[in-house]
Write a protein that holds these residues in place. Sequence first.
Motif, PDB file in Angstrom:
ATOM      1  N   ALA A  75       0.837  -1.198   0.000  1.00  0.00           N
ATOM      2  CA  ALA A  75       0.000   0.000   0.000  1.00  0.00           C
ATOM      3  C   ALA A  75       0.874   1.250   0.000  1.00  0.00           C
ATOM      4  O   ALA A  75       1.952   1.264   0.597  1.00  0.00           O
ATOM      5  CB  ALA A  75      -0.915   0.008   1.219  1.00  0.00           C
ATOM      6  N   THR A  76       0.414   2.287  -0.677  1.00  0.00           N
ATOM      7  CA  THR A  76       1.175   3.527  -0.780  1.00  0.00           C
ATOM      8  C   THR A  76       0.312   4.719  -0.365  1.00  0.00           C
ATOM      9  O   THR A  76      -0.918   4.657  -0.381  1.00  0.00           O
ATOM     10  CB  THR A  76       1.682   3.751  -2.216  1.00  0.00           C
ATOM     11  OG1 THR A  76       0.553   3.823  -3.101  1.00  0.00           O
ATOM     12  CG2 THR A  76       2.590   2.609  -2.659  1.00  0.00           C
ATOM     13  N   ASN A  94      -4.106  -0.806   3.408  1.00  0.00           N
ATOM     14  CA  ASN A  94      -5.114  -0.030   2.679  1.00  0.00           C
ATOM     15  C   ASN A  94      -6.100   0.644   3.623  1.00  0.00           C
ATOM     16  O   ASN A  94      -6.324   0.194   4.750  1.00  0.00           O
ATOM     17  CB  ASN A  94      -5.897  -0.929   1.719  1.00  0.00           C
ATOM     18  CG  ASN A  94      -5.053  -1.436   0.573  1.00  0.00           C
ATOM     19  OD1 ASN A  94      -3.996  -0.882   0.264  1.00  0.00           O
ATOM     20  ND2 ASN A  94      -5.501  -2.496  -0.063  1.00  0.00           N
ATOM     21  N   GLY A  95      -6.704   1.721   3.136  1.00  0.00           N
ATOM     22  CA  GLY A  95      -7.868   2.289   3.792  1.00  0.00           C
ATOM     23  C   GLY A  95      -7.614   3.266   4.924  1.00  0.00           C
ATOM     24  O   GLY A  95      -8.562   3.649   5.615  1.00  0.00           O
ATOM     25  N   THR A 141      -3.179  11.520   1.375  1.00  0.00           N
ATOM     26  CA  THR A 141      -4.070  10.691   0.568  1.00  0.00           C
ATOM     27  C   THR A 141      -4.396   9.407   1.316  1.00  0.00           C
ATOM     28  O   THR A 141      -3.617   8.948   2.159  1.00  0.00           O
ATOM     29  CB  THR A 141      -3.431  10.336  -0.784  1.00  0.00           C
ATOM     30  OG1 THR A 141      -2.201   9.617  -0.544  1.00  0.00           O
ATOM     31  CG2 THR A 141      -3.132  11.587  -1.587  1.00  0.00           C
ATOM     32  N   GLU A 142      -5.549   8.840   1.015  1.00  0.00           N
ATOM     33  CA  GLU A 142      -5.891   7.552   1.604  1.00  0.00           C
ATOM     34  C   GLU A 142      -4.944   6.483   1.082  1.00  0.00           C
ATOM     35  O   GLU A 142      -4.665   6.413  -0.127  1.00  0.00           O
ATOM     36  CB  GLU A 142      -7.335   7.182   1.257  1.00  0.00           C
ATOM     37  CG  GLU A 142      -7.788   5.857   1.839  1.00  0.00           C
ATOM     38  CD  GLU A 142      -9.230   5.532   1.512  1.00  0.00           C
ATOM     39  OE1 GLU A 142      -9.655   4.398   1.785  1.00  0.00           O
ATOM     40  OE2 GLU A 142      -9.926   6.416   0.970  1.00  0.00           O
ATOM     41  N   SER A 143      -4.435   5.661   1.977  1.00  0.00           N
ATOM     42  CA  SER A 143      -3.520   4.601   1.556  1.00  0.00           C
ATOM     43  C   SER A 143      -4.281   3.557   0.747  1.00  0.00           C
ATOM     44  O   SER A 143      -5.402   3.178   1.085  1.00  0.00           O
ATOM     45  CB  SER A 143      -2.855   3.949   2.772  1.00  0.00           C
ATOM     46  OG  SER A 143      -3.827   3.387   3.644  1.00  0.00           O
ATOM     47  N   PRO A 194      -7.187   1.759 -15.339  1.00  0.00           N
ATOM     48  CA  PRO A 194      -7.073   0.638 -14.397  1.00  0.00           C
ATOM     49  C   PRO A 194      -8.037   0.799 -13.223  1.00  0.00           C
ATOM     50  O   PRO A 194      -8.421   1.914 -12.861  1.00  0.00           O
ATOM     51  CB  PRO A 194      -5.616   0.744 -13.921  1.00  0.00           C
ATOM     52  CG  PRO A 194      -5.288   2.204 -14.044  1.00  0.00           C
ATOM     53  CD  PRO A 194      -6.172   2.792 -15.113  1.00  0.00           C
ATOM     54  N   LEU A 195      -8.429  -0.325 -12.646  1.00  0.00           N
ATOM     55  CA  LEU A 195      -9.295  -0.349 -11.469  1.00  0.00           C
ATOM     56  C   LEU A 195      -8.693  -1.304 -10.459  1.00  0.00           C
ATOM     57  O   LEU A 195      -8.230  -2.388 -10.821  1.00  0.00           O
ATOM     58  CB  LEU A 195     -10.710  -0.799 -11.844  1.00  0.00           C
ATOM     59  CG  LEU A 195     -11.769  -0.758 -10.734  1.00  0.00           C
ATOM     60  CD1 LEU A 195     -12.064   0.682 -10.326  1.00  0.00           C
ATOM     61  CD2 LEU A 195     -13.047  -1.466 -11.191  1.00  0.00           C
ATOM     62  N   LEU A 196      -8.702  -0.919  -9.182  1.00  0.00           N
ATOM     63  CA  LEU A 196      -8.056  -1.712  -8.153  1.00  0.00           C
ATOM     64  C   LEU A 196      -9.041  -2.646  -7.456  1.00  0.00           C
ATOM     65  O   LEU A 196     -10.249  -2.571  -7.662  1.00  0.00           O
ATOM     66  CB  LEU A 196      -7.385  -0.805  -7.119  1.00  0.00           C
ATOM     67  CG  LEU A 196      -6.358   0.193  -7.645  1.00  0.00           C
ATOM     68  CD1 LEU A 196      -5.655   0.889  -6.481  1.00  0.00           C
ATOM     69  CD2 LEU A 196      -5.351  -0.480  -8.557  1.00  0.00           C
ATOM     70  N   GLU A 197      -8.482  -3.521  -6.641  1.00  0.00           N
ATOM     71  CA  GLU A 197      -9.262  -4.500  -5.901  1.00  0.00           C
ATOM     72  C   GLU A 197     -10.348  -3.822  -5.070  1.00  0.00           C
ATOM     73  O   GLU A 197     -10.144  -2.744  -4.512  1.00  0.00           O
ATOM     74  CB  GLU A 197      -8.316  -5.291  -4.986  1.00  0.00           C
ATOM     75  CG  GLU A 197      -8.892  -6.561  -4.428  1.00  0.00           C
ATOM     76  CD  GLU A 197      -7.846  -7.378  -3.705  1.00  0.00           C
ATOM     77  OE1 GLU A 197      -8.074  -8.581  -3.513  1.00  0.00           O
ATOM     78  OE2 GLU A 197      -6.803  -6.820  -3.325  1.00  0.00           O
ATOM     79  N   ASN A 198     -11.519  -4.464  -5.025  1.00  0.00           N
ATOM     80  CA  ASN A 198     -12.687  -3.945  -4.295  1.00  0.00           C
ATOM     81  C   ASN A 198     -13.170  -2.613  -4.836  1.00  0.00           C
ATOM     82  O   ASN A 198     -13.793  -1.829  -4.112  1.00  0.00           O
ATOM     83  CB  ASN A 198     -12.401  -3.841  -2.804  1.00  0.00           C
ATOM     84  CG  ASN A 198     -12.203  -5.192  -2.147  1.00  0.00           C
ATOM     85  OD1 ASN A 198     -12.823  -6.168  -2.539  1.00  0.00           O
ATOM     86  ND2 ASN A 198     -11.330  -5.253  -1.156  1.00  0.00           N
ATOM     87  N   GLY A 199     -12.863  -2.335  -6.097  1.00  0.00           N
ATOM     88  CA  GLY A 199     -13.366  -1.129  -6.726  1.00  0.00           C
ATOM     89  C   GLY A 199     -12.666   0.153  -6.332  1.00  0.00           C
ATOM     90  O   GLY A 199     -13.165   1.248  -6.614  1.00  0.00           O
TER      91      GLY A 199
END
Length: 377
Positions: free
Chosen positions: A93-94, A157-158, A181-183, A243-248
């Motif tokens: 995660a970034t 994440n999150g 920013t949100e990770s 691109p789209l990431l996991e869980n939308g």
Amino acid sequence: MALVDLPDIEFTEQDVLSIQSEVRTLFEGATGRTLNRADPEMLVLNALAKMILLQRVLIDQTAKAQLLRHARKTMLDYLGDFANTPRLAAAFATTTLQFTLTAPLASAQAIPVGTRVSPEGAEGEIYFATNSTIVIPAGQLIGTVSARCLQAGDIGNGFLPGVINTLIDPVPFVLSVSNLTESAAGADEEEDEPYRERIRLSNDSYSTAGPEDGYIYWAKTASAAIVDVAAVTPAPMEVTIIPLLENGELPTQEILDAVTSALSPRNRRPLTDKVTVQRPEIVAYDIAVTYYVHEDNIANLLSIQTAVEQAVGEYIIWQKSKLGRDINPSELVRRMINAGADRVEQTGLLPLYAEVTDLQVARETENTIITFGGLSK
């Protein structure tokens, strides 16, 4: 890439009665005896038939594992190696961190690479570290830098902006730190199904003529967190990658940069193609549902209510986990009924059906209302 509709395949006969008959016939032919069901030899022959059945099942599974459609885990890794498509490792995660000094300094202040920051309340279990050294110029108070979680996977994440704010490695004159920013973009090791899909796409990776599947293949190699990619051409010699990431989750700038880098080598795209990587456009929708539970299920009312709320949550994830997926209220109703609801009120039901293009993704707003309307007869 759509699968070819092929019939199921079996490499061995696996009917136990047929195997028992074959073993009995072989024994009677070798001994010249005719066996009855109660003969002691039948116990041995039936046990032998079951062992033969187990061996045939193992042979069938081993043979199927050599086919991409049926391969799993390590065997899938070998097929990926054959296609020069290794399984993607877990992603970190970034986020972007902002450091604030106590006061403007007369000289520049460096914050070294690897400086660790922890989320509030993480109790030392999760750390983010800066990706590079930043230098806050003399007379300035603030500097920003990208950082990534030290643990791979979605554990990082999150974390919403401002939550990653505990400085673990002290730096002189630093007053505070927080994430802007949100990770996001953390993901576990690539699972079998998305990996299988990338192996199918790998044939198009050899072309430099700009096939759609080729762009999708290389974009997905940027991160295991990417679950869907759209490649469209808005104009001649122009390609837009979404691109789209996991869980939308929407891609971070780091992910967009990684996809751009993955598509940039000259042996992966035509020299004439102008490639743009961008986030998908959001199509927002509200959820407002009223459901009823049959009076015969009143004893299970609490568990049904919990299951219905979970079904709505799963619908939300499903709806935003693929680009171009139309907003479909029928899917929401189906999931609620399967969870135990007797019926869902159609009057005032939201969301309404809406088409979504490949450049868009449907995402719920905060206006999600789930109402239990009572018991139905």
